[in-house]
Every structure is written in C-alpha cells, then in structure tokens.
Design an enzyme around this catalytic site. Structure first.
Site, short mmCIF file in Angstrom:
data_model
loop_
_atom_site.label_atom_id
_atom_site.label_comp_id
_atom_site.label_asym_id
_atom_site.label_seq_id
_atom_site.Cartn_x
_atom_site.Cartn_y
_atom_site.Cartn_z
N GLY A 13 0.90 -1.32 0.09
CA GLY A 13 0.01 0.08 0.03
C GLY A 13 0.81 1.29 0.01
O GLY A 13 2.34 1.14 -0.36
N PHE A 14 0.12 2.24 0.36
CA PHE A 14 0.89 3.64 0.04
C PHE A 14 1.92 3.70 1.18
O PHE A 14 3.10 3.79 1.14
CB PHE A 14 -0.16 4.82 0.34
N ASN A 35 -3.01 -8.44 0.09
CA ASN A 35 -3.82 -8.83 -0.73
C ASN A 35 -4.33 -8.15 -1.83
O ASN A 35 -5.33 -8.86 -2.74
CB ASN A 35 -5.06 -9.63 0.06
N ASP A 59 -3.95 -12.70 2.77
CA ASP A 59 -5.17 -11.95 3.30
C ASP A 59 -5.17 -12.07 5.01
O ASP A 59 -5.16 -13.20 5.45
CB ASP A 59 -6.62 -12.44 3.11
N ARG A 107 3.22 -15.97 19.64
CA ARG A 107 3.93 -17.35 19.34
C ARG A 107 5.22 -17.12 19.08
O ARG A 107 5.95 -18.13 19.78
CB ARG A 107 3.28 -17.86 18.05
N TYR A 146 -14.65 1.55 9.84
CA TYR A 146 -13.23 1.83 9.96
C TYR A 146 -12.95 2.31 11.25
O TYR A 146 -11.70 1.95 12.06
CB TYR A 146 -12.85 2.76 8.94
N THR A 176 -2.02 11.81 5.87
CA THR A 176 -0.46 11.79 5.50
C THR A 176 -0.59 11.43 3.85
O THR A 176 -1.63 11.00 3.38
CB THR A 176 0.22 10.17 6.06
#
Length: 312
Positions: A13-14, A35, A59, A107, A146, A176
């Site tokens: 992504g960006f 993804n 994903d 883990r 969101y 941003t």
C-alpha cells in the site's frame, strides 16, 4: 542497528511500500504481505531485486505463520471510498487482522506495531487531540466500520499486552500524503492534485472551512520506525503534522502549485465528516524525539511531480 526479520502487512500500500523500502535499504529482511485490495505490486516492484525483500500474497483475516522479530500491521483500506466499499470486510480486516498478528507475535515473541488512526477520535470535541481523549465516534454510521474497527484493534492490542505480555506499539496516524497514493482513493490531497492536473473542477465538500493537518510520508515513516524501536513505550502516540489548514486553503494551494485552470466547486458535507483534525504531538516529541520536518508546500511539490509522472 542489528538486522531484523520484519513482516509488514499491507506492505504494497501507500504507507506500507514506503516502510518496506526504508527497512530494506536499512539492511533488514522484509516480508511484504498484501492481498492487493488497495495495495499495488507496482508500489514495491523496485524492491524485487533486493535479496532481503520477499513478497507474499495473503489476506490478514486468515492466520499467518512466519518467523519474525517485528510486525508492522498496516493492513486495512484507509480512505472512505475504499473502506466503505465493503464495510464488513473492512471491520473484519481490522479486528481479525489484529487477532492474527497478535497471535503471531505471541507465538514467536515478536514486537508488533498497530497502525491506528486519528479516526478513533471521530468528530472530536477536543482540539487539538491528545492521546488521553476518548473520542466522539458514531458507532452506526458509514465511517464506523473503519473508526470502530481501529478502536477494537487498539483494545485487542492492550488486552494481549496485559494478558499475554505481548510487546505492542500503537501509533495514531493523522492525514498523510505523498508519492504512491492511489489516484482514486478519495483522499483530499490526491483528489485535489488529480483534478488540478486534469484542469477539472476541484470538489470541496461543505464550505471548505473544516480543517486537516497533513504529514508528508517520509516524516510519518520516520516516526513509525522510531516508535517500533523505542524500548519501554507502548503508546498510543499521535504521529502527524500539527500545521492546520482549511480544505479551501489546500485546494487553492494545489491549484497554485499545479498552475491549473481548475475552479473550486462545493458539494454537501458527507455524514460524520470531522470538522477539525489536528494532532497534539507533545508525546511524540518527548518519547520519540520526533517532529515533522517537511512543510506542506515542499511535500505537495513532490506529490504533484509523482502524479504528473504516473497519471495515465
């Protein structure tokens, strides 16, 4: 700094692509996981020739099994256009994604950073916003998938920290911008630049008096890396540029810098759109010795050049 093995979710992504680049060039072994819902392979294709960079299609709503020292969790659509496209998927990405990266960190005993957001403050009644402010959020609105997803993710991070001693970091990101923004993501900076370059009308929602604070991507990534590598501090911490501008001022500045013939037109304000957004970065200065260096005009020039070179 000693070389680490690092997972970046949402790495194509960006923000993720800039983070991956910074970490790869710093000599770390980086696994970029995405993804490609909003991320794009072209954002990281220049890293494919580096021996310490690995690209994985996955994903994050499904468990991930890798051996790493650090996890940066950036996986989630971050613009209203994209996160409202499939609201259920958005909240699953925030909540299930947080559970899966926290399970991984538990883990393998990795340190894990959550890319949270200023949206957790909602339409704030406190200005500027401090980390102690609990927010003013509509739990059933169009933005809730969101806003509330990110709020639940913060809850999960602190519960895993308290119950399982997971080493967490939480960063609240304010607006941003910079190269590699998606041209159709609906965010105000990319919207205005694309419209101005095409000499189309620039669309301002509301009367343009609502304010935002804009942080250039290089400053943001510096703050993110400092937080990840700061011992003894979990956050949450605001990272953004406290310089505050009205949306109308931004539109006029973009038109001026592009040299565009665009006109500003006004449309109704969307539901739950915040009236003011500005970070109090006192904590970031104190704990991370961080503050933004790049002024709005300087950052806009770099971003405009990127879009000019990459618009079809």
């Amino acid at each position: 700094m000693k070389s680490k093995r690092i997972l970046v979710t949402g790495g194509a992504g960006f923000l993720g692509s800039h983070l991956c680049e910074r970490l790869v060039r710093g000599g770390h072994d980086v696994i970029c996981l995405d993804n490609y819902f909003t991320g794009r392979k072209k954002n990281v294709e220049h890293l494919m020739d580096f021996h310490n960079f690995e690209l994985m299609r996955h994903d994050i709503t499904f468990p991930i099994f890798v051996e790493v020292d650090q996890v940066y969790n950036l996986a989630c659509p971050a613009s209203p256009v994209h996160y409202q496209h499939n609201a259920v998927k958005t909240i699953k990405t925030s909540v299930m994604g947080a559970i899966n990266v926290l399970g991984l960190a538990k883990r393998v005993k990795a340190r894990v950073l959550q890319a949270s957001t200023s949206e957790i403050y909602g339409d704030p009644t406190q200005h500027p916003q401090q980390e102690t402010y609990w927010g003013n959020v509509n739990p059933i609105g169009f933005r809730s998938c969101y806003d509330e997803g990110k709020r639940v993710a913060e809850t999960l991070f602190f519960d895993y920290h308290r119950m399982n001693d997971v080493d967490i970091r939480i960063m609240r990101i304010f607006n941003t911008y910079g190269p590699r923004m998606h041209p159709d993501d609906g965010r105000v900076v990319s919207n205005f630049i694309v419209q101005a370059l095409k000499n189309n009308d620039i669309t301002v929602y509301g009367d343009g008096s609502q304010t935002r604070s804009f942080c250039y991507v290089d400053d943001l990534i510096e703050g993110m890396i400092r937080l990840m590598n700061k011992d003894g501090f979990n956050g949450p911490v605001n990272v953004g540029n406290p310089g505050e501008f009205t949306i109308k001022e931004l539109a006029e500045k973009v038109i001026e810098l592009v040299g565009s013939s665009s006109m500003v037109i006004y449309k109704p304000l969307p539901s739950d759109d915040p009236r003011q957004r500005r970070p109090d970065i006192t904590l970031a200065k104190e704990k991370l010795d961080w503050q933004p260096e790049i002024k709005l005009e300087q950052g806009l020039r770099k971003t405009i050049k990127y879009f000019k070179d990459n618009l079809d």
